[in-house]
Design a protein around this motif. Structure first.
Motif, PDB file in Angstrom:
ATOM      1  N   VAL A  45      -4.604  -4.531 -73.006  1.00  0.00           N
ATOM      2  CA  VAL A  45      -3.596  -5.514 -72.605  1.00  0.00           C
ATOM      3  C   VAL A  45      -2.373  -5.479 -73.521  1.00  0.00           C
ATOM      4  N   ALA A  46      -2.405  -4.696 -74.599  1.00  0.00           N
ATOM      5  CA  ALA A  46      -1.256  -4.628 -75.505  1.00  0.00           C
ATOM      6  C   ALA A  46      -0.014  -4.193 -74.747  1.00  0.00           C
ATOM      7  N   GLY A  47       1.012  -5.011 -74.808  1.00  0.00           N
ATOM      8  CA  GLY A  47       2.269  -4.678 -74.166  1.00  0.00           C
ATOM      9  C   GLY A  47       2.324  -5.001 -72.685  1.00  0.00           C
ATOM     10  N   ILE A  48       1.232  -5.525 -72.127  1.00  0.00           N
ATOM     11  CA  ILE A  48       1.224  -5.823 -70.699  1.00  0.00           C
ATOM     12  C   ILE A  48       2.006  -7.110 -70.449  1.00  0.00           C
ATOM     13  N   ARG A  98       5.524  -1.322 -79.391  1.00  0.00           N
ATOM     14  CA  ARG A  98       5.308  -2.127 -78.189  1.00  0.00           C
ATOM     15  C   ARG A  98       6.014  -1.510 -76.988  1.00  0.00           C
ATOM     16  N   VAL A  99       7.219  -1.003 -77.207  1.00  0.00           N
ATOM     17  CA  VAL A  99       7.948  -0.346 -76.119  1.00  0.00           C
ATOM     18  C   VAL A  99       7.179   0.889 -75.655  1.00  0.00           C
ATOM     19  N   LYS A 100       6.683   1.646 -76.596  1.00  0.00           N
ATOM     20  CA  LYS A 100       5.913   2.842 -76.254  1.00  0.00           C
ATOM     21  C   LYS A 100       4.673   2.469 -75.444  1.00  0.00           C
ATOM     22  N   SER A 101       3.987   1.429 -75.884  1.00  0.00           N
ATOM     23  CA  SER A 101       2.780   0.991 -75.186  1.00  0.00           C
ATOM     24  C   SER A 101       3.088   0.600 -73.747  1.00  0.00           C
ATOM     25  N   ILE A 102       4.170  -0.129 -73.556  1.00  0.00           N
ATOM     26  CA  ILE A 102       4.541  -0.586 -72.218  1.00  0.00           C
ATOM     27  C   ILE A 102       4.886   0.588 -71.311  1.00  0.00           C
ATOM     28  N   GLU A 103       5.733   1.494 -71.801  1.00  0.00           N
ATOM     29  CA  GLU A 103       6.187   2.602 -70.978  1.00  0.00           C
ATOM     30  C   GLU A 103       5.062   3.581 -70.648  1.00  0.00           C
ATOM     31  N   VAL A 104       4.247   3.902 -71.647  1.00  0.00           N
ATOM     32  CA  VAL A 104       3.134   4.824 -71.407  1.00  0.00           C
ATOM     33  C   VAL A 104       2.110   4.174 -70.493  1.00  0.00           C
ATOM     34  N   ARG A 105       1.876   2.859 -70.707  1.00  0.00           N
ATOM     35  CA  ARG A 105       0.917   2.151 -69.874  1.00  0.00           C
ATOM     36  C   ARG A 105       1.316   2.241 -68.398  1.00  0.00           C
TER      37      ARG A 105
END
Length: 692
Positions: free
Chosen positions: A292-295, A183-190
């Motif tokens: 929307v994952a991690g948004i 989830r952290v990866k998804s947020i930061e990369v997003r």
């Protein structure tokens, strides 16, 4: 938790959408600086000093956490630091073209670092300490990588602590670390991808940040807006607009879920979306799909609010685990949350209560649409039919809006006289007057304010206080006594309205002057000081106007004005009685305790935090228990009044399911609000004084 809470406490709302077409960068910048120099209340000299300010402001805007650029990157741009004024004066155009590849490369480098560190498990038993530091850029790629590693580890542990329960198994860390890390990866990369693949284009995104930085050096409230920015702004000041009729919230795992459907709205009529559906993807017609994952909830809401699109495909997972998609088109709906709300507070006395969320108006339309002064007047007329003995006007959290509406609203309570003074960019003084003789309401009046009451709200509170027409209760207001005007950067663009904004050149919102109290003094930087103080849980934690960079100074003017001060009420006696009640109130004790807790948490940003999982989780769990009192801080155990709908409203509520649901939420909130409770008690004191 520390960083999320800090964001909650410190963040200011910003406009985040940009023009959709390719922009002539140099032309847009030259048009902006020309307009700023022509129209600003206190224009800056565009010289080397100005250039340095813009340079620093711009790089901070691109990399506020110092996680993208390195010191060598910055060194490569330093030759431009004192040359931006030359470019803005028409001599060359090289800085933006130099920044673009450096910024793009730094974002791509950061994405590689994130993938590198989060493609393998983090360790939870190594003695390491994380310290939040945005004071400098790192000196090398290796130092940057290590800074990212510590930040990502902190964020992953923080996610894990969110998922932790008191009865968690011993293997909790091993079992859930992969999910938290993903989830952290998804947020930061997003976040990085949203910049690199911005809907307006990467170059236009960077240009927009540059133009906003140029305007910000003039003062905190001057800014650049793209056509989409302007549409979103005008929409925010109106009570009507185009919406999907979907309310969003977050569940316990941080997923964005559908929390409500507006009856009669597009989502409700589709029959394909339900409460508790988890949002997976969003796709504007003709645009790329948004995962929307991690948004965050704020990001999701911002996407739906984008005024530049009308048709969206929602992909959701329902409670049975079934994934499906539905395409919806925005429809013109009444946005009930932005309307004036009024209720009867019935207890020892019968008091009217009106909440005004902002000074809205139907911009560009002089004949139709809602205008808050008229709406308040209508509610007062209904309340008077209920034989109220006093009125409470709640403008807490009201950040302003239309100054014309603020003047009109003051006139509802004041018979005649000056309302205030405006000073424009030519230093000319204009006295604002109530053009309509007479009042709609002349009984006892309380106005509730706090640190988020700003601009037009402060104008209203100040004039009612100077006339001694109302008792101002709450905490010090924000301190913004400047006004802004919108100017198209395209000379052919007319005054912006929701119907005539075109793609292309953007707009400038420029501080054109200041407004002053009828006394000639200003609330700029000072705010309005209440007659009766009530503690605010965020008092001293959120920044005031005076804390902002490039803030315009406080001053005063000498201008003869006519105003007849009323006899008013004995503020000292009322304040003393209120203080005694507050000192024995459990709710206000919790407010003060919560404020101290938040202060401690903010101070911890400067401390090193152990990244051993057991130590980290213990501290976070302790903080979560302590901060649970924050919710209780705004809750009375039992109110001294009932919250009742007026007869005129009850018939409408019976046939409007959506309005009925909103009404239920309002009543539940007002019954438990200690600030409204104390305002009711103060009003009871005022009424008793008048009876005597």
């Amino acid at each position: 938790m520390l960083c999320r809470l800090s964001f909650f406490v410190l963040a200011l709302s910003v406009i985040t959408s940009y023009a959709q077409k390719t922009t002539d960068h140099r032309k847009e910048a030259l048009s902006l600086i020309k307009k700023l120099l022509q129209e600003h209340a206190q224009p800056k000299a565009v010289d080397d000093r100005f250039s340095s300010y813009v340079f620093n402001e711009f790089l901070e805007a691109l990399d506020p956490d110092k996680l993208y650029f390195t010191e060598p990157d910055i060194q490569g741009l330093l030759p431009f630091k004192t040359k931006l004024d030359d470019e803005l004066n028409g001599n060359g155009w090289a800085f933006l073209q130099a920044v673009l590849p450096v910024y793009k490369s730094s974002l791509e480098r950061a994405e590689k670092i994130i993938n590198k560190h989060l493609d393998s498990p983090i360790t939870g038993n190594v003695m390491e300490y994380y310290s939040y530091d945005t004071s400098r850029w790192t000196v090398s790629d290796q130092e940057l990588s290590n800074k990212w590693r510590m930040w990502l580890k902190y964020e992953t542990l923080d996610r894990l602590s969110e998922m932790y329960t008191t009865n968690a198994a011993k293997d909790f860390f091993i079992k859930y670390e992969p999910d938290a890390r993903a989830r952290v990866k998804s947020i930061e990369v997003r976040y990085i991808r949203r910049i690199l693949n911005h809907p307006a284009g990467f170059e236009n995104y960077v240009l927009s940040q540059y133009l906003k930085s140029i305007a910000a050096v003039f003062d905190p409230h001057s800014t650049y807006l793209s056509t989409n920015d302007m549409q979103n702004f005008l929409s925010s000041l109106s009570t009507e607009g185009y919406y999907f009729g979907v309310g969003l919230n977050e569940n316990e795992r941080g997923d964005v879920v559908i929390s409500s459907l507006a009856p009669g709205g597009p989502a409700w009529k589709s029959g394909e979306l339900q409460k508790s559906d988890i949002l997976l993807n969003l796709k504007w017609e003709g645009q790329k799909e948004i995962d929307v994952a991690g948004i965050s909830l704020e990001e999701a809401t911002g996407i739906l609010s984008d005024a530049g699109h009308k048709i969206m495909e929602f992909t959701v997972r329902n409670s049975s685990g079934v994934v499906h998609s539905v395409k919806l088109q925005k429809e013109n709906l009444s946005l009930e949350e932005n309307f004036v709300h009024s209720f009867l507070l019935s207890g020892e006395k019968k008091v009217g209560y009106i909440s005004l969320p902002d000074f809205y108006t139907q911009w560009g339309d002089e004949s139709e649409g809602s205008k808050c002064a008229n709406d308040v007047a209508k509610e007062i007329i209904k309340l008077k039919k209920e034989n109220i003995q006093g009125l409470v006007l709640d403008i807490r959290g009201n950040g302003g809006g239309s100054m014309q509406e603020a003047v009109a609203l003051a006139g509802i309570f004041i018979d005649e006289g000056s309302m205030g003074i405006l000073k424009n960019n030519k230093q000319e003084l204009t006295v604002l007057k109530d053009m309509n003789r007479g009042t709609v309401y002349d009984g006892p009046l309380i106005v509730m304010v706090n640190g988020q009451s700003a601009s037009a709200s402060e104008f209203l509170a100040a004039v009612l206080q100077d006339y001694r027409r109302a008792l101002i209760v709450g905490s010090r207001t924000y301190g913004k006594a400047t006004f802004q005007n919108f100017f198209p950067l395209n000379a052919l663009q007319k005054e912006p309205t929701m119907n005539n904004i075109k793609d292309g050149s953007g707009f400038a919102s420029i501080t054109g002057g200041k407004f002053y109290r009828v006394t000639g003094k200003s609330a700029q930087g000072k705010g309005v000081i209440p007659d009766v103080h009530m503690p605010d849980v965020l008092e001293g934690l959120l920044p005031y106007e005076s804390d902002m960079p490039f803030v315009l100074p406080t001053d005063s003017v000498v201008k003869r004005t006519y105003y007849k001060q009323l006899s008013g009420v004995p503020t000292g006696e009322l304040a003393k009685k209120s203080t005694i009640r507050q000192n024995t109130s459990q709710a206000f004790k919790r407010v003060n305790q919560s404020r101290e807790l938040f202060r401690q948490i903010l101070n911890e940003r400067n401390e090193s935090i152990s990244l051993i999982w057991t130590d980290f989780n213990k501290k976070i769990q302790e903080r979560m228990i302590e901060s649970a009192s924050w919710q209780q801080a705004f809750t009375n155990d039992k109110g001294s009044y009932d919250v009742i709908n007026m007869d005129a409203d009850q018939q409408r509520l019976k046939i409007d399911e959506y309005a009925m649901e909103l009404n239920r939420r309002w009543i539940n909130t007002l019954i438990k609000d200690p600030y409204v409770e104390e305002a009711f008690s103060i009003m009871s004191d005022i009424i008793n004084l008048n009876i005597k």
